[in-house]
Design a protein around this motif. Structure first.
Motif, mmCIF file in Angstrom:
data_model
loop_
_atom_site.group_PDB
_atom_site.id
_atom_site.type_symbol
_atom_site.label_atom_id
_atom_site.label_comp_id
_atom_site.label_asym_id
_atom_site.label_seq_id
_atom_site.Cartn_x
_atom_site.Cartn_y
_atom_site.Cartn_z
ATOM 1 N N TYR A 1 9.362 -4.419 1.780
ATOM 2 C CA TYR A 1 9.531 -4.065 3.186
ATOM 3 C C TYR A 1 10.982 -4.189 3.650
ATOM 4 O O TYR A 1 11.266 -4.024 4.833
ATOM 5 C CB TYR A 1 8.628 -4.944 4.067
ATOM 6 C CG TYR A 1 7.156 -4.683 3.855
ATOM 7 C CD1 TYR A 1 6.598 -3.437 4.132
ATOM 8 C CD2 TYR A 1 6.311 -5.678 3.355
ATOM 9 C CE1 TYR A 1 5.260 -3.186 3.913
ATOM 10 C CE2 TYR A 1 4.968 -5.441 3.135
ATOM 11 C CZ TYR A 1 4.444 -4.187 3.425
ATOM 12 O OH TYR A 1 3.107 -3.935 3.206
ATOM 13 N N TRP A 2 11.900 -4.430 2.747
ATOM 14 C CA TRP A 2 13.292 -4.582 3.139
ATOM 15 C C TRP A 2 13.885 -3.297 3.715
ATOM 16 O O TRP A 2 14.766 -3.344 4.563
ATOM 17 C CB TRP A 2 14.132 -5.036 1.941
ATOM 18 C CG TRP A 2 14.039 -6.517 1.682
ATOM 19 C CD1 TRP A 2 13.201 -7.397 2.286
ATOM 20 C CD2 TRP A 2 14.803 -7.267 0.745
ATOM 21 N NE1 TRP A 2 13.385 -8.668 1.778
ATOM 22 C CE2 TRP A 2 14.374 -8.621 0.827
ATOM 23 C CE3 TRP A 2 15.810 -6.941 -0.167
ATOM 24 C CZ2 TRP A 2 14.932 -9.632 0.050
ATOM 25 C CZ3 TRP A 2 16.349 -7.951 -0.951
ATOM 26 C CH2 TRP A 2 15.913 -9.290 -0.838
ATOM 27 N N ASN A 3 13.421 -2.164 3.244
ATOM 28 C CA ASN A 3 14.023 -0.894 3.670
ATOM 29 C C ASN A 3 13.174 -0.124 4.666
ATOM 30 O O ASN A 3 13.434 1.051 4.932
ATOM 31 C CB ASN A 3 14.289 -0.003 2.444
ATOM 32 C CG ASN A 3 15.317 -0.617 1.513
ATOM 33 O OD1 ASN A 3 16.317 -1.159 1.972
ATOM 34 N ND2 ASN A 3 15.070 -0.536 0.214
ATOM 35 N N THR A 4 12.180 -0.774 5.232
ATOM 36 C CA THR A 4 11.363 -0.078 6.216
ATOM 37 C C THR A 4 12.162 0.144 7.493
ATOM 38 O O THR A 4 13.018 -0.658 7.872
ATOM 39 C CB THR A 4 10.085 -0.867 6.560
ATOM 40 O OG1 THR A 4 10.455 -2.158 7.043
ATOM 41 C CG2 THR A 4 9.191 -1.004 5.341
ATOM 42 N N MET A 5 11.879 1.258 8.145
ATOM 43 C CA MET A 5 12.583 1.616 9.373
ATOM 44 C C MET A 5 11.575 1.956 10.451
ATOM 45 O O MET A 5 10.494 2.476 10.167
ATOM 46 C CB MET A 5 13.511 2.816 9.130
ATOM 47 C CG MET A 5 14.623 2.560 8.127
ATOM 48 S SD MET A 5 15.607 4.040 7.826
ATOM 49 C CE MET A 5 16.285 4.327 9.467
#
Length: 391
Positions: free
Chosen positions: A10-14
């Motif tokens: 989930y680090w790159n969720t926007m």
């Protein structure tokens, strides 16, 4: 957001354009919000009162994990009366809204890497829902020139040995298109040919303005391979009650029930009681509400097509209009930004619903005609809508 305490997946969720509108709506005191599909109707007062009385009479405990037996009986009765379609008591499960039902269904049927075909433009969460259960979403674009119907040859071209299911949503969010009987029969034929499941997101089934609604599961030979997602949110103006249901073969329902043991066990009992009364009173509750939405949709349709550089197809269903803004020369995000800043009208960019949604915006007719009139009076004055030959 990257943080050591967050799972790396989930680090790159926007935040999506859908998710951002809540904050955008607060920017101006006079915003006319045509973004989210939350009906402006309050739940029928008799439904509220009956549910309240049931709470006072002791309906404040867990129900059966498949749902209140009385509610399941009413759902079964509804399908028999409306469609002459028989559902077994072990083939229906109450869920905490349609998204919960979709998650449980996908979790029950997908192995890691299994593919789900999703016609676009699509309800934004479908992608994340498939990915959440380790599946792979495969996008099938549909187009305005085809009335946003599914092209069967393009559908077949996406199927491979990992394909497990096809999601269909009719009446559609965001386009408002209703799949024709011919389209549904053709998709069903493909599902049989390739031994696939159909996941039918039927939450706008009451909002059809021409041909009667046809549930995919009621078509010949489709009951054994169809998972139907139903909801009380739109059809009965009950979004905040968070109650829906799933119809599926009993082995799928049993698996969903087992999965849900570790999530929320069962739907709030009071919401289920309210759903019982909503179903029983549907012939009183729904007709005036549907007539009002139809009036709004056709009013908006006429106003849109009278504005330079904007156009939209004739309303078919749901309470959404997917407005073509390609002649403005702006992409959908920039157009919605100008729409908010210049006209104080909030809409969703078409790109939020898939790549083929670029060049469109979604308007939800969840405000009355007076508010719609004010909105379109403002839009008509926008520079980008008044300009000619921008391309």
């Amino acid at each position: 957001m990257k943080h050591r305490f967050l799972a790396k997946r989930y680090w790159n969720t926007m935040t999506t354009p859908m998710g951002a509108v809540v904050d955008l709506a607060k920017q101006y005191s006079d915003v006319i919000n045509l973004s989210l599909g939350d009906p402006d109707y309050v739940t029928n007062q008799e439904v509220i009162q009956r549910a309240f009385e049931d709470a006072e009479n002791g309906h404040t405990h867990y129900t059966d994990s498949l749902g209140d037996e009385e509610l399941r009986h009413e759902i079964i009765k509804y399908y028999e009366e409306a469609y002459e379609y028989k559902v077994g008591s072990k083939e229906v499960m109450a869920v905490v809204g349609a998204c919960h039902g979709m998650y449980l269904a996908l979790e029950a049927i997908l192995d890691d890497g299994d593919e789900v075909i999703i016609p676009a433009p699509y309800f934004t969460p479908y992608i994340q829902q498939v990915e959440l259960v380790r599946g792979k979403p495969v996008i099938l674009d549909t187009y305005e020139e085809d009335g946003f119907q599914i092209d069967i040859n393009r559908l077949k071209g996406l199927i491979n040995h990992r394909t497990k299911a096809i999601i269909i949503n009719t009446p559609n969010n965001p386009t408002g298109a209703c799949f024709s009987k011919e389209t549904l029969e053709a998709v069903g034929k493909v599902a049989k040919e390739f031994d696939l499941l159909i996941i039918a997101d039927d939450i706008y089934d009451a909002f059809t303005f021409s041909d009667p609604f046809l549930p995919a599961t009621t078509m010949k030979g489709m009951q054994e391979r169809t998972i139907t997602i139903g909801s009380f949110s739109k059809d009965y103006a009950m979004t905040g009650w968070r109650v829906g249901y799933v119809l599926a073969p009993d082995f799928i329902i049993q698996c969903m029930r087992d999965i849900n043991e570790g999530i929320c066990f069962t739907v709030p009992s009071i919401s289920q009681r309210a759903a019982i009364y909503a179903l029983r009173m549907r012939e009183t509750i729904q007709p005036p509400m549907i007539a009002e939405y139809k009036k709004r949709m056709y009013y908006a349709y006429e106003r849109i097509n009278a504005i330079p550089n904007m156009s939209v197809l004739s309303p078919q269903g749901s309470f959404y209009l997917f407005v073509n803004i390609k002649k403005t020369g702006l992409n959908s995000v920039d157009f919605c930004k100008e729409l908010l800043e210049e006209a104080h009208v909030l809409a969703i960019p078409g790109i939020a619903f898939g790549g083929c949604g670029e060049g469109y915006i979604r308007l939800a007719c969840t405000v009355g005609v007076a508010a719609l009139k004010e909105a379109f009076d403002r839009i008509e004055k926008m520079k980008v809508c008044c300009a000619h030959n921008l391309q």
